[in-house]
Write a protein that holds these residues in place. Structure first.
Motif, PDB file in Angstrom:
ATOM      1  N   ALA A  53      32.826  54.811  45.662  1.00  7.41           N
ATOM      2  CA  ALA A  53      33.257  54.768  43.623  1.00  7.41           C
ATOM      3  C   ALA A  53      34.199  53.261  43.897  1.00  7.41           C
ATOM      4  O   ALA A  53      33.666  52.550  42.940  1.00  7.41           O
ATOM      5  CB  ALA A  53      33.807  56.158  43.146  1.00  7.41           C
ATOM      6  N   ALA A  54      34.774  53.570  45.339  1.00  6.77           N
ATOM      7  CA  ALA A  54      35.859  52.156  44.741  1.00  6.77           C
ATOM      8  C   ALA A  54      34.913  51.086  45.221  1.00  6.77           C
ATOM      9  O   ALA A  54      36.129  49.998  44.662  1.00  6.77           O
ATOM     10  CB  ALA A  54      37.293  52.393  45.973  1.00  6.77           C
ATOM     11  N   ALA A  55      34.880  50.989  46.285  1.00 10.20           N
ATOM     12  CA  ALA A  55      34.453  49.842  46.775  1.00 10.20           C
ATOM     13  C   ALA A  55      33.022  49.553  45.952  1.00 10.20           C
ATOM     14  O   ALA A  55      32.992  48.004  45.901  1.00 10.20           O
ATOM     15  CB  ALA A  55      33.115  49.779  47.842  1.00 10.20           C
ATOM     16  N   GLY A  56      32.121  49.849  45.159  1.00  8.01           N
ATOM     17  CA  GLY A  56      31.210  49.148  43.784  1.00  8.01           C
ATOM     18  C   GLY A  56      32.016  49.261  43.019  1.00  8.01           C
ATOM     19  O   GLY A  56      31.497  48.626  41.869  1.00  8.01           O
ATOM     20  N   LEU A  57      32.959  49.118  42.426  1.00  5.40           N
ATOM     21  CA  LEU A  57      33.760  48.524  40.952  1.00  5.40           C
ATOM     22  C   LEU A  57      33.947  47.008  40.922  1.00  5.40           C
ATOM     23  O   LEU A  57      34.095  46.268  42.071  1.00  5.40           O
ATOM     24  CB  LEU A  57      35.180  49.276  40.762  1.00  5.40           C
ATOM     25  N   ASP A  58      33.415  46.961  39.716  1.00  5.41           N
ATOM     26  CA  ASP A  58      33.576  45.439  39.770  1.00  5.41           C
ATOM     27  C   ASP A  58      35.459  44.849  39.170  1.00  5.41           C
ATOM     28  O   ASP A  58      34.520  45.405  37.548  1.00  5.41           O
ATOM     29  CB  ASP A  58      32.866  44.322  38.787  1.00  5.41           C
ATOM     30  N   PRO A  59      36.047  44.468  39.217  1.00  5.48           N
ATOM     31  CA  PRO A  59      37.241  43.936  38.785  1.00  5.48           C
ATOM     32  C   PRO A  59      37.180  43.668  37.545  1.00  5.48           C
ATOM     33  O   PRO A  59      38.432  42.317  36.766  1.00  5.48           O
ATOM     34  CB  PRO A  59      38.086  43.374  39.473  1.00  5.48           C
ATOM     35  N   ASP A  60      36.248  42.605  37.552  1.00  9.65           N
ATOM     36  CA  ASP A  60      35.710  41.929  36.474  1.00  9.65           C
ATOM     37  C   ASP A  60      35.319  42.465  34.973  1.00  9.65           C
ATOM     38  O   ASP A  60      35.898  42.401  34.034  1.00  9.65           O
ATOM     39  CB  ASP A  60      35.080  40.704  36.810  1.00  9.65           C
ATOM     40  N   SER A  61      35.049  44.162  35.087  1.00 10.25           N
ATOM     41  CA  SER A  61      34.102  44.738  34.364  1.00 10.25           C
ATOM     42  C   SER A  61      35.336  45.776  33.733  1.00 10.25           C
ATOM     43  O   SER A  61      35.244  46.616  33.358  1.00 10.25           O
ATOM     44  CB  SER A  61      32.784  45.093  34.732  1.00 10.25           C
TER      45      SER A  61
ATOM     46  N   SER B 249      41.769  62.556  42.616  1.00 10.48           N
ATOM     47  CA  SER B 249      42.239  61.868  43.994  1.00 10.48           C
ATOM     48  C   SER B 249      43.757  61.549  43.960  1.00 10.48           C
ATOM     49  O   SER B 249      44.072  61.688  42.676  1.00 10.48           O
ATOM     50  CB  SER B 249      41.202  60.385  44.012  1.00 10.48           C
ATOM     51  N   GLY B 250      44.010  61.411  44.903  1.00  8.80           N
ATOM     52  CA  GLY B 250      45.635  60.751  44.726  1.00  8.80           C
ATOM     53  C   GLY B 250      45.977  59.401  45.114  1.00  8.80           C
ATOM     54  O   GLY B 250      44.680  58.959  45.123  1.00  8.80           O
ATOM     55  N   PRO B 251      47.538  59.755  44.705  1.00  7.23           N
ATOM     56  CA  PRO B 251      47.453  57.314  45.204  1.00  7.23           C
ATOM     57  C   PRO B 251      47.672  57.414  46.529  1.00  7.23           C
ATOM     58  O   PRO B 251      47.803  56.574  46.769  1.00  7.23           O
ATOM     59  CB  PRO B 251      49.448  57.837  44.502  1.00  7.23           C
ATOM     60  N   THR B 252      47.301  58.414  47.262  1.00  6.03           N
ATOM     61  CA  THR B 252      47.362  58.302  49.403  1.00  6.03           C
ATOM     62  C   THR B 252      46.660  57.771  49.430  1.00  6.03           C
ATOM     63  O   THR B 252      45.749  57.790  50.462  1.00  6.03           O
ATOM     64  CB  THR B 252      48.268  58.887  49.104  1.00  6.03           C
ATOM     65  N   SER B 253      45.008  57.891  48.432  1.00  4.61           N
ATOM     66  CA  SER B 253      43.925  58.024  48.482  1.00  4.61           C
ATOM     67  C   SER B 253      43.027  56.813  49.185  1.00  4.61           C
ATOM     68  O   SER B 253      43.915  55.938  48.229  1.00  4.61           O
ATOM     69  CB  SER B 253      42.863  59.312  48.056  1.00  4.61           C
ATOM     70  N   HIS B 254      42.240  57.171  50.317  1.00  4.38           N
ATOM     71  CA  HIS B 254      41.413  55.455  50.304  1.00  4.38           C
ATOM     72  C   HIS B 254      41.120  54.635  48.900  1.00  4.38           C
ATOM     73  O   HIS B 254      40.817  54.113  49.198  1.00  4.38           O
ATOM     74  CB  HIS B 254      40.268  55.591  51.544  1.00  4.38           C
ATOM     75  N   GLY B 255      40.345  55.901  48.341  1.00  7.00           N
ATOM     76  CA  GLY B 255      39.584  55.103  47.203  1.00  7.00           C
ATOM     77  C   GLY B 255      40.712  54.379  46.615  1.00  7.00           C
ATOM     78  O   GLY B 255      40.584  53.518  45.945  1.00  7.00           O
ATOM     79  N   ALA B 256      42.012  55.130  46.554  1.00  3.84           N
ATOM     80  CA  ALA B 256      43.243  54.698  45.120  1.00  3.84           C
ATOM     81  C   ALA B 256      43.529  53.550  45.679  1.00  3.84           C
ATOM     82  O   ALA B 256      43.642  52.513  45.077  1.00  3.84           O
ATOM     83  CB  ALA B 256      44.294  55.728  45.426  1.00  3.84           C
ATOM     84  N   VAL B 257      43.681  53.238  47.160  1.00  6.81           N
ATOM     85  CA  VAL B 257      43.642  52.171  47.262  1.00  6.81           C
ATOM     86  C   VAL B 257      42.837  50.925  47.433  1.00  6.81           C
ATOM     87  O   VAL B 257      43.609  49.627  47.379  1.00  6.81           O
ATOM     88  CB  VAL B 257      44.148  52.394  49.428  1.00  6.81           C
ATOM     89  N   LEU B 258      41.808  51.196  47.751  1.00  6.09           N
ATOM     90  CA  LEU B 258      40.315  50.266  47.551  1.00  6.09           C
ATOM     91  C   LEU B 258      40.963  49.881  45.879  1.00  6.09           C
ATOM     92  O   LEU B 258      40.421  48.596  45.869  1.00  6.09           O
ATOM     93  CB  LEU B 258      39.796  50.540  47.938  1.00  6.09           C
ATOM     94  N   VAL B 259      40.824  50.535  45.114  1.00  8.68           N
ATOM     95  CA  VAL B 259      41.101  50.492  43.608  1.00  8.68           C
ATOM     96  C   VAL B 259      42.228  49.025  43.225  1.00  8.68           C
ATOM     97  O   VAL B 259      42.065  48.141  42.328  1.00  8.68           O
ATOM     98  CB  VAL B 259      41.308  51.474  42.490  1.00  8.68           C
ATOM     99  N   ARG B 260      43.212  49.911  43.864  1.00  9.79           N
ATOM    100  CA  ARG B 260      44.172  48.832  43.536  1.00  9.79           C
ATOM    101  C   ARG B 260      44.093  47.432  44.956  1.00  9.79           C
ATOM    102  O   ARG B 260      44.448  46.564  43.883  1.00  9.79           O
ATOM    103  CB  ARG B 260      45.545  49.388  43.921  1.00  9.79           C
TER     104      ARG B 260
END
Length: 187
Positions: free
Chosen positions: A126-134, A143-154
């Motif tokens: 899900a994180a990899a599919g997010l578009d930072p422009d939108s 999810s937690g702050p150290t999850s891989h998804g959260a790391v990708l979003v950051r």
């Protein structure tokens, strides 16, 4: 394995090799002799089909991670569940069926402005599919702050708050909201 390889290439191209390394960890799980043995046992002696054996093995492995005392290690349970969903999708696609309880559809993706996205679980896919422009921000229930998804979003530069109330999933689209990824506050 081929699907994981393709996803790793996409994430690496978009976010860099350190973020693509998550998929190496997924491969290690798939090569773990205990994990493979549990799958075989479920199918060969347990009378389970491949989807049932896989779901049970993933559930057991994720449960062991979730029971650990270290918060970082506990977050790996989320990654194991994400891997399980990927594998179940591969089985479903190969066999033409759908695993019980599995949601269809891609990770969150859009080319139009979305604002703040609220997710039950912020998986790496899900994180990899997010578009930072939108996407202006992400709120995640499980999810937690150290999850891989959260790391990708950051790494995409998108503010994220994890562990929000599940009731936020019920907010109607277009609800005005704000978040502070540094403090974890949501308004």
């Amino acid at each position: 394995a081929a699907a994981l390889g393709r996803e790793q290439q996409e994430v690496t191209a978009r976010l860099g090799p350190d973020k693509g390394a998550l998929f190496d960890a997924f491969r290690l799980v798939l090569q773990d002799p205990a994990f493979v043995a549990a799958l075989r046992e479920g199918v060969l002696t347990g009378g389970l089909n491949a989807e049932q054996a896989l779901a049970g093995s993933i559930h057991g492995l994720a449960g062991r991670y979730a029971a650990l005392t270290d918060p970082y290690a506990r977050q790996r349970a989320e990654d194991i569940r994400d891997l399980g969903q990927r594998l179940l999708r591969c089985l479903r696609d190969a066999g033409g069926g759908q695993a019980d309880g599995e949601q269809q559809g891609p990770a969150v993706q859009s080319s139009t402005p979305m604002g703040i996205v609220v997710l039950r679980e912020l998986t790496p896919a899900a994180a990899a599919g997010l578009d930072p422009d939108s996407v202006l921000g992400v709120l995640a229930v499980r999810s937690g702050p150290t999850s891989h998804g959260a790391v990708l979003v950051r790494s995409l530069g998108i503010p994220c708050v994890s562990g929000v109330a599940e009731s936020l999933l019920d907010l109607p689209a277009g609800t005005r909201a704000a978040l502070d990824g540094a403090t974890g506050e949501v308004w």
